[in-house]
Design a protein around this motif. Structure first.
Motif, PDB file in Angstrom:
ATOM      1  N   LEU A 131       0.695  -1.165   0.043  1.00 32.59           N
ATOM      2  CA  LEU A 131      -0.015   0.067  -0.186  1.00 32.59           C
ATOM      3  C   LEU A 131       0.955   1.162   0.172  1.00 32.59           C
ATOM      4  CD1 LEU A 131      -2.772   1.390   0.285  1.00 32.59           C
ATOM      5  CD2 LEU A 131      -2.721   1.270   2.685  1.00 32.59           C
ATOM      6  N   ILE A 132       1.871   0.980   0.868  1.00 30.60           N
ATOM      7  CA  ILE A 132       2.776   2.391   0.849  1.00 30.60           C
ATOM      8  C   ILE A 132       3.447   2.650  -0.560  1.00 30.60           C
ATOM      9  CG2 ILE A 132       5.102   3.254   1.737  1.00 30.60           C
ATOM     10  CD1 ILE A 132       4.103   1.784   4.434  1.00 30.60           C
ATOM     11  N   TYR A 133       3.985   1.321  -1.141  1.00 31.68           N
ATOM     12  CA  TYR A 133       4.574   1.566  -2.460  1.00 31.68           C
ATOM     13  C   TYR A 133       3.412   2.163  -3.523  1.00 31.68           C
ATOM     14  CZ  TYR A 133       6.324   0.176  -6.925  1.00 31.68           C
ATOM     15  OH  TYR A 133       6.980  -0.072  -8.159  1.00 31.68           O
ATOM     16  N   TYR A 134       2.295   1.609  -3.428  1.00 34.46           N
ATOM     17  CA  TYR A 134       1.152   2.102  -4.462  1.00 34.46           C
ATOM     18  C   TYR A 134       1.053   3.633  -4.206  1.00 34.46           C
ATOM     19  CZ  TYR A 134      -3.551   3.159  -5.833  1.00 34.46           C
ATOM     20  OH  TYR A 134      -4.416   3.824  -6.405  1.00 34.46           O
ATOM     21  N   LEU A 135       0.811   4.017  -2.885  1.00 33.67           N
ATOM     22  CA  LEU A 135       0.855   5.419  -2.714  1.00 33.67           C
ATOM     23  C   LEU A 135       2.008   6.327  -3.146  1.00 33.67           C
ATOM     24  CD1 LEU A 135      -0.947   5.330   0.841  1.00 33.67           C
ATOM     25  CD2 LEU A 135      -1.905   5.721  -1.440  1.00 33.67           C
ATOM     26  N   MET A 136       3.079   5.744  -3.192  1.00 36.86           N
ATOM     27  CA  MET A 136       4.194   6.418  -3.805  1.00 36.86           C
ATOM     28  C   MET A 136       4.144   6.738  -5.387  1.00 36.86           C
ATOM     29  SD  MET A 136       7.392   5.225  -1.390  1.00 36.86           S
ATOM     30  CE  MET A 136       8.226   4.767  -2.627  1.00 36.86           C
ATOM     31  N   VAL A 137       3.617   5.543  -5.715  1.00 38.43           N
ATOM     32  CA  VAL A 137       3.642   5.400  -7.384  1.00 38.43           C
ATOM     33  C   VAL A 137       2.362   6.216  -7.828  1.00 38.43           C
ATOM     34  CG1 VAL A 137       3.309   3.973  -9.411  1.00 38.43           C
ATOM     35  CG2 VAL A 137       4.824   3.192  -7.645  1.00 38.43           C
ATOM     36  N   ALA A 138       1.372   6.212  -7.010  1.00 34.32           N
ATOM     37  CA  ALA A 138       0.181   6.893  -7.144  1.00 34.32           C
ATOM     38  C   ALA A 138       0.433   8.207  -7.407  1.00 34.32           C
ATOM     39  CB  ALA A 138      -1.070   6.401  -6.573  1.00 34.32           C
ATOM     40  N   LYS A 139       1.284   8.862  -6.799  1.00 35.53           N
ATOM     41  CA  LYS A 139       1.355  10.121  -6.447  1.00 35.53           C
ATOM     42  C   LYS A 139       2.177  10.937  -7.555  1.00 35.53           C
ATOM     43  CE  LYS A 139       3.808  13.682  -3.772  1.00 35.53           C
ATOM     44  NZ  LYS A 139       4.452  13.818  -2.428  1.00 35.53           N
ATOM     45  N   TRP A 140       3.084  10.035  -8.165  1.00 39.24           N
ATOM     46  CA  TRP A 140       3.698  10.550  -9.358  1.00 39.24           C
ATOM     47  C   TRP A 140       3.082  10.121 -10.801  1.00 39.24           C
ATOM     48  CZ3 TRP A 140       7.375   8.180  -5.762  1.00 39.24           C
ATOM     49  CH2 TRP A 140       7.987   9.159  -4.747  1.00 39.24           C
ATOM     50  N   TYR A 141       2.120   9.495 -10.639  1.00 36.20           N
ATOM     51  CA  TYR A 141       1.293   8.982 -12.094  1.00 36.20           C
ATOM     52  C   TYR A 141       0.892  10.098 -12.721  1.00 36.20           C
ATOM     53  CZ  TYR A 141      -1.006   6.245 -15.388  1.00 36.20           C
ATOM     54  OH  TYR A 141      -1.517   5.724 -16.541  1.00 36.20           O
ATOM     55  N   LYS A 142       0.792  10.255 -13.983  1.00 39.10           N
ATOM     56  CA  LYS A 142       0.083  11.349 -14.811  1.00 39.10           C
ATOM     57  C   LYS A 142      -0.831  10.577 -15.669  1.00 39.10           C
ATOM     58  CE  LYS A 142       3.087  14.561 -13.686  1.00 39.10           C
ATOM     59  NZ  LYS A 142       2.842  15.110 -12.398  1.00 39.10           N
ATOM     60  N   TYR A 143      -2.106  10.804 -15.349  1.00 37.37           N
ATOM     61  CA  TYR A 143      -3.157  10.294 -15.908  1.00 37.37           C
ATOM     62  C   TYR A 143      -3.315  10.617 -17.409  1.00 37.37           C
ATOM     63  CZ  TYR A 143      -5.024   8.215 -11.583  1.00 37.37           C
ATOM     64  OH  TYR A 143      -5.070   7.487 -10.753  1.00 37.37           O
ATOM     65  N   LYS A 144      -3.712   9.579 -18.392  1.00 42.21           N
ATOM     66  CA  LYS A 144      -4.129   9.778 -19.609  1.00 42.21           C
ATOM     67  C   LYS A 144      -5.169  11.038 -19.604  1.00 42.21           C
ATOM     68  CE  LYS A 144      -5.457   7.496 -23.635  1.00 42.21           C
ATOM     69  NZ  LYS A 144      -5.656   6.067 -24.090  1.00 42.21           N
ATOM     70  N   GLY A 145      -4.907  12.009 -20.535  1.00 46.78           N
ATOM     71  CA  GLY A 145      -6.068  13.144 -20.668  1.00 46.78           C
ATOM     72  C   GLY A 145      -5.600  14.200 -19.628  1.00 46.78           C
TER      73      GLY A 145
END
Length: 166
Positions: A131-145
């Motif tokens: 979950l911690i790893y997911y939150l880190m990756v989700a913070k930097w992810y750029k959504y399409k659109g």
């Protein structure tokens, strides 16, 4: 996993304190605890997996390029396969490390002698790290659109020559 660990701890304690079927206390004890206690953890697991699967499929179909939609679906099932292999490896590691020396085997054949709840707590800890790893990756992810990506253009629609605009 927390719910499963708590229920397993309770089940093992009940089995050791209240033997049934005239079996000697502490030896080959069958727990008198109802099997319906498993319903709680199965419902929690089912609800969480239901929401996760819907979210993952939605994410894949929205974020993959249009010409890779079928790859998104296969990638989803490849993730399930990979997680099955990883869980088998985890079980082998836990079984091997807890079976040596004076340590009691967490995954013993006799559930009353094993420490299955410790395995559930280990899985819970790994899920917290995930979950911690997911939150880190989700913070930097750029959504399409979101305006930060390039435009997807099929190869056949690409211009062959470019004109300079002055």
């Amino acid at each position: 996993m927390f719910v499963a660990a708590v229920v397993e701890t309770k089940r093992r304690n009940v089995a050791h304190l209240k033997p049934t079927l005239g079996i000697e206390k502490g030896k080959d004890v069958i727990s008198p605890m109802s099997g319906y206690w498993l319903v709680i953890q199965m419902v929690v697991t089912g609800i969480s997996e239901g929401f996760a699967v819907i979210g993952i499929v939605e994410f894949f179909y929205e974020q993959f390029p249009k010409n890779m939609k079928s790859f998104a679906g296969s990638f989803f099932y490849c993730g399930f396969a990979m997680s099955s292999y990883l869980s088998s490896i985890l079980i082998s590691i836990v079984h091997r490390t807890t079976n040596e020396g004076l340590a009691r085997n967490w995954l013993a054949q006799d559930l009353n002698k094993g420490k299955l709840d410790y395995f559930y707590y280990l899985c819970m800890g790994l899920e917290v790290l995930n979950l911690i790893y997911y939150l880190m990756v989700a913070k930097w992810y750029k959504y399409k659109g979101s305006g930060d990506e390039t435009i997807d253009v099929p190869l056949e629609d690409m211009p062959t020559t470019y004109k300079h605009v002055v």
